[in-house]
Scaffold this motif. Sequence first.
Motif, PDB file in Angstrom:
ATOM      1  N   PRO A   1     -16.386   0.617  72.347  1.00 35.94           N
ATOM      2  CA  PRO A   1     -16.716   0.707  70.949  1.00 35.94           C
ATOM      3  C   PRO A   1     -18.016   0.177  70.344  1.00 35.94           C
ATOM      4  N   LEU A   2     -18.677  -0.436  71.521  1.00 37.17           N
ATOM      5  CA  LEU A   2     -19.814  -1.351  70.935  1.00 37.17           C
ATOM      6  C   LEU A   2     -20.821  -0.331  71.140  1.00 37.17           C
ATOM      7  N   PHE A   3     -20.769   0.869  71.660  1.00 40.55           N
ATOM      8  CA  PHE A   3     -21.890   1.631  71.791  1.00 40.55           C
ATOM      9  C   PHE A   3     -22.356   2.205  70.634  1.00 40.55           C
ATOM     10  N   PRO A   4     -23.556   2.141  70.002  1.00 37.52           N
ATOM     11  CA  PRO A   4     -23.822   2.790  68.907  1.00 37.52           C
ATOM     12  C   PRO A   4     -24.564   4.166  68.981  1.00 37.52           C
ATOM     13  N   ASN A   5     -24.278   4.929  67.932  1.00 39.95           N
ATOM     14  CA  ASN A   5     -24.861   6.296  67.914  1.00 39.95           C
ATOM     15  C   ASN A   5     -26.089   6.149  67.197  1.00 39.95           C
ATOM     16  N   ILE A   6     -27.321   6.358  67.651  1.00 33.60           N
ATOM     17  CA  ILE A   6     -28.527   6.087  67.336  1.00 33.60           C
ATOM     18  C   ILE A   6     -28.657   6.839  65.867  1.00 33.60           C
ATOM     19  N   TRP A   7     -28.324   8.138  65.664  1.00 32.60           N
ATOM     20  CA  TRP A   7     -28.230   8.969  64.482  1.00 32.60           C
ATOM     21  C   TRP A   7     -27.701   8.009  63.374  1.00 32.60           C
ATOM     22  N   GLU A   8     -26.621   7.450  63.694  1.00 29.67           N
ATOM     23  CA  GLU A   8     -25.869   6.790  62.527  1.00 29.67           C
ATOM     24  C   GLU A   8     -26.776   5.537  62.357  1.00 29.67           C
ATOM     25  N   LEU A   9     -27.315   4.882  63.286  1.00 31.17           N
ATOM     26  CA  LEU A   9     -28.103   3.886  63.047  1.00 31.17           C
ATOM     27  C   LEU A   9     -29.256   4.005  62.235  1.00 31.17           C
ATOM     28  N   LEU A  10     -30.047   5.174  62.307  1.00 30.02           N
ATOM     29  CA  LEU A  10     -31.001   5.841  61.494  1.00 30.02           C
ATOM     30  C   LEU A  10     -30.773   6.132  59.993  1.00 30.02           C
ATOM     31  N   VAL A  11     -29.691   6.548  59.912  1.00 25.12           N
ATOM     32  CA  VAL A  11     -28.996   7.072  58.854  1.00 25.12           C
ATOM     33  C   VAL A  11     -28.858   5.640  57.914  1.00 25.12           C
ATOM     34  N   THR A  12     -28.148   4.548  58.624  1.00 29.89           N
ATOM     35  CA  THR A  12     -28.097   3.527  58.079  1.00 29.89           C
ATOM     36  C   THR A  12     -29.397   2.638  57.375  1.00 29.89           C
ATOM     37  N   VAL A  13     -29.926   2.571  58.271  1.00 31.38           N
ATOM     38  CA  VAL A  13     -31.528   2.330  57.952  1.00 31.38           C
ATOM     39  C   VAL A  13     -32.321   3.027  56.843  1.00 31.38           C
ATOM     40  N   ALA A  14     -32.160   4.137  57.212  1.00 33.08           N
ATOM     41  CA  ALA A  14     -32.807   4.977  55.794  1.00 33.08           C
ATOM     42  C   ALA A  14     -31.879   4.596  54.361  1.00 33.08           C
ATOM     43  N   GLY A  15     -30.647   4.966  54.590  1.00 35.17           N
ATOM     44  CA  GLY A  15     -29.929   4.390  53.523  1.00 35.17           C
ATOM     45  C   GLY A  15     -30.223   2.979  52.866  1.00 35.17           C
ATOM     46  N   PHE A  16     -30.282   2.010  53.638  1.00 36.62           N
ATOM     47  CA  PHE A  16     -30.698   0.893  52.966  1.00 36.62           C
ATOM     48  C   PHE A  16     -32.019   0.902  52.450  1.00 36.62           C
ATOM     49  N   ALA A  17     -33.067   1.615  53.101  1.00 43.52           N
ATOM     50  CA  ALA A  17     -34.364   1.565  52.567  1.00 43.52           C
ATOM     51  C   ALA A  17     -34.337   2.190  51.175  1.00 43.52           C
ATOM     52  N   VAL A  18     -33.759   3.536  51.106  1.00 40.77           N
ATOM     53  CA  VAL A  18     -33.913   4.145  49.784  1.00 40.77           C
ATOM     54  C   VAL A  18     -32.939   3.291  48.778  1.00 40.77           C
ATOM     55  N   LEU A  19     -32.010   2.635  48.898  1.00 41.15           N
ATOM     56  CA  LEU A  19     -31.268   1.953  47.938  1.00 41.15           C
ATOM     57  C   LEU A  19     -32.153   0.736  47.588  1.00 41.15           C
TER      58      LEU A  19
ATOM     59  N   PHE B   1     -18.994   0.293  58.251  1.00 38.01           N
ATOM     60  CA  PHE B   1     -19.480  -0.633  59.377  1.00 38.01           C
ATOM     61  C   PHE B   1     -18.369  -0.766  60.643  1.00 38.01           C
ATOM     62  N   SER B   2     -17.477   0.106  60.431  1.00 39.42           N
ATOM     63  CA  SER B   2     -16.622   0.056  61.720  1.00 39.42           C
ATOM     64  C   SER B   2     -17.375   0.750  62.896  1.00 39.42           C
ATOM     65  N   HIS B   3     -18.376   1.327  62.502  1.00 39.55           N
ATOM     66  CA  HIS B   3     -19.134   1.978  63.727  1.00 39.55           C
ATOM     67  C   HIS B   3     -20.316   1.057  63.900  1.00 39.55           C
ATOM     68  N   PRO B   4     -20.570   0.755  64.929  1.00 36.80           N
ATOM     69  CA  PRO B   4     -21.130  -0.259  65.480  1.00 36.80           C
ATOM     70  C   PRO B   4     -22.707   0.114  65.251  1.00 36.80           C
ATOM     71  N   ALA B   5     -23.145   1.018  64.956  1.00 41.79           N
ATOM     72  CA  ALA B   5     -24.556   1.505  64.722  1.00 41.79           C
ATOM     73  C   ALA B   5     -25.160   1.019  63.601  1.00 41.79           C
ATOM     74  N   SER B   6     -24.328   0.923  62.461  1.00 48.18           N
ATOM     75  CA  SER B   6     -24.832   0.655  61.283  1.00 48.18           C
ATOM     76  C   SER B   6     -24.578  -0.969  61.402  1.00 48.18           C
ATOM     77  N   ALA B   7     -23.458  -1.443  61.772  1.00 49.60           N
ATOM     78  CA  ALA B   7     -23.616  -3.005  61.931  1.00 49.60           C
ATOM     79  C   ALA B   7     -24.949  -3.577  62.337  1.00 49.60           C
ATOM     80  N   TYR B   8     -25.464  -2.937  63.507  1.00 50.25           N
ATOM     81  CA  TYR B   8     -26.593  -3.183  64.502  1.00 50.25           C
ATOM     82  C   TYR B   8     -27.722  -2.950  63.422  1.00 50.25           C
ATOM     83  N   ALA B   9     -27.683  -2.065  62.854  1.00 51.84           N
ATOM     84  CA  ALA B   9     -28.759  -1.483  62.148  1.00 51.84           C
ATOM     85  C   ALA B   9     -29.157  -2.885  60.895  1.00 51.84           C
TER      86      ALA B   9
END
Lengths: 183, 274
Positions: A12-30, B132-140
């Motif tokens: 479960p610690l494996f990140p999905n890069i796409w989700e990571l990018l969406v999160t960063v983009a969402g944070f930036a927009v906000l 944030f139960s998805h690790p990618a968002s927490a990492y980000a």
Amino acid sequence: MGSAVIIAAENPLFPNIWELLVTVAGFAVLMYIVIKFVMPAFEKTFAERTEAIEGGIAKAEAAQAEANAAREEYKQQLVDARTEANRIREEARAEGAQILAELKEKAVAEANRISAQAEAQIEADRQAAAVSLRADVGTLATDLASRIVGESLADDARSARVVDRFLADLEAQSATQSAGAAK
Amino acid sequence: MIALALPAQTTTEEGFVPPSVEDAHHPDILPWGDPYGVWFDPGFGKQMLMIILSVILIGTFFYIASRKGQLVPGKMQFLGEAAYGFVRNSIGKDIIGGRDFMKYVPWLFTAFFFILVNNIFGAVPVLQLPSFSHPASAYAIAAIFYILWIAVGLKKHGLRYLKLSVVPSGVPWYIMPLVVPIEIISNFLVRPVTHSLRLFATMLAGHLIVMLAGSAIEFMTLSGNILLQGTGVLVLGGAVAMYMLEALIMVLQAYVFTLLAAIYIEGALHADAH
């Protein structure tokens, strides 16, 4: 998609890069919205509110000072008015005393005048009485004497002369008596 | 970590299949293209939709709440001001302090409400997935602050910051070989990991508990066994309690994350004083 999900499920610690990018983009927009609109608006409101409160306090202080000044002025006026009233009262009292004195003086003068007049009147009356008395006494004495001596002494001129001489003798007599008394 | 990967199939006598982490990852809403290896699944999933939804909700709310700027605020403006003032004063001013804190308020403010709303999504029926139960968002989001506080330190102290942040003052020279590696590991390696995993793990665990309780209730109710159905009522009560606890943790973790971010920034700003 399948294999990624399975691997993600295995770890479960494996990140999905796409989700990571969406999160960063969402944070930036906000954050853009926050910096561009939200924060300046809130900070402006806070500043305005602070200014309004401080301005209100300043206004209240000014009003307080104004009220104090008005009260001081009122007090001063009250003191002035009291002083003025006292002054007027003193003046009135002095004036009253003066009027009273004048009136007294006038009354005394009047009284003096009246008494002088009365004295003069009395003197005049006495004179008149004396003159009249002398005449009457002369007439009476003449009448009496003529009756006694039986002689007409009706001749006025003669009788008058006799009476005058008689009275003069009397006066001279009384004068010498009074002079002797005075000695 | 392996323990967190719950076995996909645990067969009991009655055939109860507990949900696994896999169930926290819904199939993509718009799958397009094949995933490239394990890292990149180009499909568009529910979690991403919720991230976008949170941005829209937070942005719209605070935009409308702040727009009027009345001296005597209405209900919405009051709520927005209270929320903004909380992060600005209780986190930004109290932790970072000084004249510099206003520069970091947007970072903290955005992070707090971004995390808060995404966490609360886990307690909202239908949405029911803390992003944030998805690790990618927490990492980000942890990475954003990792980069931020290191940049703040470098900008404030120059390259000397790297020395300041790992060499504590007042420590005898002969202990340095021991202390410096520990400081490097704790500040630059462990810190971002704990910063992200704390958020991710609490959200995933809470989500799993609620999922587990939910599926257990479903299984028990449909089992046809009167005893199991009776026990299901107890599970339901427990699930509600856990749901409340989870809701508390959702708020708490958003606060903790933002508080730690502020502490890290303050540490970087005043590295020479520590």
